[in-house]
Design a protein around this motif. Sequence first.
Motif, mmCIF file in Angstrom:
data_model
loop_
_atom_site.group_PDB
_atom_site.id
_atom_site.type_symbol
_atom_site.label_atom_id
_atom_site.label_comp_id
_atom_site.label_asym_id
_atom_site.label_seq_id
_atom_site.Cartn_x
_atom_site.Cartn_y
_atom_site.Cartn_z
ATOM 1 N N ALA A 364 0.814 -1.223 0.000
ATOM 2 C CA ALA A 364 0.000 0.000 0.000
ATOM 3 C C ALA A 364 0.847 1.272 0.000
ATOM 4 C CB ALA A 364 -1.000 -0.007 1.155
ATOM 5 N N CYS A 365 1.980 1.216 -0.715
ATOM 6 C CA CYS A 365 2.842 2.399 -0.846
ATOM 7 C C CYS A 365 3.053 2.799 -2.303
ATOM 8 C CB CYS A 365 4.170 2.168 -0.165
ATOM 9 S SG CYS A 365 4.019 2.077 1.628
ATOM 10 N N GLY A 366 2.227 2.310 -3.211
ATOM 11 C CA GLY A 366 2.238 2.863 -4.562
ATOM 12 C C GLY A 366 2.758 2.002 -5.692
ATOM 13 N N LYS A 367 2.930 0.677 -5.491
ATOM 14 C CA LYS A 367 3.417 -0.156 -6.592
ATOM 15 C C LYS A 367 2.408 -0.217 -7.734
ATOM 16 C CE LYS A 367 4.048 -3.796 -4.046
ATOM 17 N NZ LYS A 367 3.675 -3.146 -2.794
ATOM 18 N N THR A 368 1.158 -0.567 -7.407
ATOM 19 C CA THR A 368 0.154 -0.723 -8.461
ATOM 20 C C THR A 368 -0.001 0.590 -9.232
ATOM 21 O OG1 THR A 368 -0.967 -2.412 -7.156
ATOM 22 C CG2 THR A 368 -2.247 -1.385 -8.915
ATOM 23 N N ASN A 369 0.004 1.700 -8.496
ATOM 24 C CA ASN A 369 -0.169 3.000 -9.151
ATOM 25 C C ASN A 369 1.000 3.346 -10.069
ATOM 26 O OD1 ASN A 369 -2.595 4.921 -8.264
ATOM 27 N ND2 ASN A 369 -2.182 3.409 -6.677
ATOM 28 N N LEU A 370 2.215 3.077 -9.638
ATOM 29 C CA LEU A 370 3.362 3.417 -10.485
ATOM 30 C C LEU A 370 3.397 2.506 -11.712
ATOM 31 C CD1 LEU A 370 5.825 5.281 -10.756
ATOM 32 C CD2 LEU A 370 7.194 3.512 -9.641
ATOM 33 N N GLY A 515 9.414 4.278 0.069
ATOM 34 C CA GLY A 515 8.518 4.043 1.194
ATOM 35 C C GLY A 515 7.721 5.306 1.459
ATOM 36 N N ARG A 516 6.846 5.239 2.422
ATOM 37 C CA ARG A 516 6.056 6.406 2.840
ATOM 38 C C ARG A 516 6.835 7.149 3.893
ATOM 39 N NH1 ARG A 516 0.306 6.756 2.201
ATOM 40 N NH2 ARG A 516 -0.173 5.029 0.813
ATOM 41 N N ARG A 517 7.358 8.313 3.549
ATOM 42 C CA ARG A 517 8.144 9.074 4.505
ATOM 43 C C ARG A 517 7.675 10.520 4.532
ATOM 44 N NH1 ARG A 517 12.891 6.860 6.412
ATOM 45 N NH2 ARG A 517 12.586 8.592 7.870
ATOM 46 N N GLY A 612 2.419 13.620 -7.207
ATOM 47 C CA GLY A 612 2.383 12.145 -7.294
ATOM 48 C C GLY A 612 1.667 11.600 -8.521
ATOM 49 N N PHE A 613 1.323 10.340 -8.485
ATOM 50 C CA PHE A 613 0.585 9.630 -9.541
ATOM 51 C C PHE A 613 1.191 9.926 -10.923
ATOM 52 C CE2 PHE A 613 -2.253 10.250 -5.873
ATOM 53 C CZ PHE A 613 -2.468 8.913 -5.545
ATOM 54 N N GLY A 614 0.404 10.431 -11.893
ATOM 55 C CA GLY A 614 0.908 10.659 -13.250
ATOM 56 C C GLY A 614 2.142 11.549 -13.277
HETATM 57 N N1 LIG Z 1 -0.070 10.803 -2.426
HETATM 58 C C1 LIG Z 1 0.168 9.752 -3.187
HETATM 59 N N2 LIG Z 1 -0.498 8.594 -2.952
HETATM 60 C C2 LIG Z 1 -0.225 7.543 -3.737
HETATM 61 C C3 LIG Z 1 0.723 7.603 -4.809
HETATM 62 N N3 LIG Z 1 0.752 6.392 -5.405
HETATM 63 C C4 LIG Z 1 -0.129 5.602 -4.731
HETATM 64 N N4 LIG Z 1 -0.735 6.287 -3.735
HETATM 65 C C5 LIG Z 1 -1.799 5.798 -2.827
HETATM 66 O O1 LIG Z 1 -1.277 4.784 -1.986
HETATM 67 C C6 LIG Z 1 -2.229 3.745 -1.790
HETATM 68 C C7 LIG Z 1 -1.616 2.427 -2.176
HETATM 69 O O2 LIG Z 1 -1.240 2.468 -3.531
HETATM 70 P P1 LIG Z 1 -0.989 1.159 -4.379
HETATM 71 O O3 LIG Z 1 -0.448 1.569 -5.710
HETATM 72 O O4 LIG Z 1 -2.222 0.340 -4.390
HETATM 73 O O5 LIG Z 1 0.117 0.452 -3.464
HETATM 74 P P2 LIG Z 1 0.708 -1.049 -3.503
HETATM 75 O O6 LIG Z 1 0.001 -1.807 -2.440
HETATM 76 O O7 LIG Z 1 2.171 -0.865 -3.203
HETATM 77 O O8 LIG Z 1 0.461 -1.586 -4.855
HETATM 78 C C8 LIG Z 1 -3.448 4.103 -2.628
HETATM 79 O O9 LIG Z 1 -4.408 4.669 -1.802
HETATM 80 C C9 LIG Z 1 -2.912 5.103 -3.617
HETATM 81 O O10 LIG Z 1 -3.902 6.005 -4.030
HETATM 82 C C10 LIG Z 1 1.395 8.857 -5.041
HETATM 83 O O11 LIG Z 1 2.215 9.004 -5.948
HETATM 84 N N5 LIG Z 1 1.080 9.883 -4.202
#
Ligand SMILES: Nc1nc2c(ncn2[C@@H]2O[C@H](COP(=O)(O)OP(=O)(O)O)[C@@H](O)[C@H]2O)c(=O)[nH]1
Length: 714
Positions: A364-370, A515-517, A612-614
């Motif tokens: 839950a630190c952004g793998k799927t999103n990246l 990580g989330r810092r 973040g994100f895009g």
């Molecule tokens: N602020 C911020 N939140 C993010 C970013 N990428 C992901 N998140 C949030 O972090 C949470 C977990 O992201 P996810 O990609 O599912 O994490 P995974 O468990 O590592 O795959 C979600 O609520 C996302 O919306 C980012 O670049 N910036």
Amino acid sequence: MLFLRPSASARLVSALATKTYPSATASSVRAARTLHTSSVWTTGKGTTHFRSPFLASQVRLLGAISKPLARQTLFASHSSPISASATFHQHSHAEEAAIHDSAPTTHMKLIDWVRAQQSLLEPDNVHWCDGSQEEYDSLVGDLVDKGVMIPLDSKLRPGSYLTRTDPADVARSESSTFICSEKEIDAGPTNNWVDPNQMRTELEKSFRGSMRGRTMYVIPFSMGPIGSPLARIGVQVTDSPFVVINMRIMTRIGQPVLDVLGDDKEFVPCVHSVGKPLEPGDKDSLWPCNIAQRKVVHFPESREIWSFGSGYGGNSLLGKKCLALRIASVMARDEGSLAEHMLILGLTSPAGKKYYVAAAFPSACGKTNLAMLQPTLPGWKVQVVGDDINWMKFNPNDSRLYAINPEAGFFGVAPGTSGKTNPNAMETIQKNTVFTNVALTEDGDVWWEGMTKKRPDGKVVNWKGEVWGPSMGDKGTPLAHPNSRFTVSLDQCPAKDPAWNDPNGVPISAIIFGGRRETTVPLVFQTKDWNHGVLVGATVASEKTAAADGSDIGQLRFDPFAMLPFAGYNMGDYFGHWLSMPSRVNDPSQLPKIFHVNWFRKDTNGSFMWPGFGDNSRVLKWIVDRLEKPEDKNLFTSTPIGYVPTASSLDLSGIEKDVGGGVMEKLLKVDAKSYLSEVGKARDYFKQFGDRFPAKLTKELDDLEDRLKKNQGV
Ligand SMILES: Nc1nc2c(ncn2[C@@H]2O[C@H](COP(=O)(O)OP(=O)(O)O)[C@@H](O)[C@H]2O)c(=O)[nH]1
Ligand SMILES: C=C(OP(=O)(O)O)C(=O)O
Ligand SMILES: [Mn+2]
């Protein structure tokens, strides 16, 4: 689709159990199998129809397989049920033939193992999963009838369902996860360890008869493209049809896997039970589980997985964290390869050059999103190979690391996913998706915090099944569980990489840790070399998320390589394994370059400073610049922690306003004093590894400390 309905005859059982018989020859097995593949097997709800009378009689016979035999041998020795299987070859020709015929495989060890599980778990039926659409539809149909899966509106979200778990079974349970290596030191100080013999006794108690009143599903699955030299095969037995449905989405299952397994290839045996046997007259619950006895157990030496009492993803889809990370990390150590908690993405520059990048962030630190990112920078393209797990191996010809995604689907975090943050995910989950613990809207669609700005109008039901009231949502408790998830096939992702299914994998150019810092760690930096990169991986720390249960969410903890909950062996040895990589290749200059990112730095108001994100594509572009122009001094400042971008080297076109007014400087700031305190904490943390901690890494930490004290560049 194959159902076995054991109508055991006690007389036959005792007769068979006392005699010794020669085992069937391979040719008799094959002959019998030929006969049976031409038969048609169909299954109605609760009943089994055999179109072949011969088959039916054979199946009835199979029902009589020797429970007493298996009972004595399963946990009696220190060995696994697999190695204990030699003691099962004591059956009549007829019985052997029946067993082999009714299994859609000629793999003796597998057949023996399945039979041993049947004896231990005492299910009412055994079902070998063929992985077909018909089988999937039939299982889904049953669960819809029972109210376990709620069909979503067929226009808004075709082929999709919502499931609500038991409120106590919503995340991976780290305190009930065990690495039972023969020696405690081999599990290391970061894993829970119990003596394997003692654990086998406990497992015996929990699992004995735990599938009574239920069907045991046998799921042959491949982690990685079927037949790929990088893939590994597992076989999971489970009494949860919901697990079967999810395994079919997340992995490759069924007959093609058995075909690759042949007569004697290796597989990882995985046993899963929700731990709630049903006695006659018992009413099943919607989400059977057994939290009091929950345990997820790994035997790294015999490569076995035993999971009891939970139906939640990471605890019950045993191909994922259990096999593909905990067991596979042990296999990778022994083979000189890597099994990592990393996404894999394909990145194409406007000039058309393609790079593959891997990134390790804690859950839950952004793998799927990246992995699914839609770049805001024009001309750039990101495509997904994998969003969670990465198996890498060197190719001796070019000294490069080739990576496969062992999975075939996403088990993604729902909250925070929206058309703005992750449009590719939103499109992927438009159909054929299984949602867990999200909210249900009045029009039969799903919703979660962050999907839209406001809660939808009309009646909304929260993840626990309660209709929204003013105490929930908005300012109150969230409507979707913070670890609510979607399960969906990768094939449906519009941004899938053309090579996502390539059996040979993709060559990795860069590895990113993160990580989330809230503080201290800059947006991005590059490590000075491989060993320094290993130190940076080893010192990953992150604020804890809802992906694992516990009351300490938000607290900062070390999570080396994002593998803290997933390394199947001593983390000190794991660091050493990473340090050994350069010595494993002819040309170490071909090793991926190592970076670190932090999307989560906050300002004094507690808001994220980086969009973040895009916009993370801007960081990816800088990484590519560093790969392409390593000599270009305009791209970086040399700091004690590594190479940090100069503010002008990041492409911020279009977001100048968001990161203006000194924000960018704050995002890139390296404060020597804060980092010195990090070094101190890391030193304390590493003490627990004792002499398993590599001296090379101590030297890296000393060097970093020196640089910080002198406050000079690398
Ligand atoms: N602020 C911020 N939140 C993010 C970013 N990428 C992901 N998140 C949030 O972090 C949470 C977990 O992201 P996810 O990609 O599912 O994490 P995974 O468990 O590592 O795959 C979600 O609520 C996302 O919306 C980012 O670049 N910036
Ligand atoms: C499945 C999980 O993965 P992640 O949060 O890393 O996507 C999990 O942690 O249970
Ligand atoms: Mn994820």
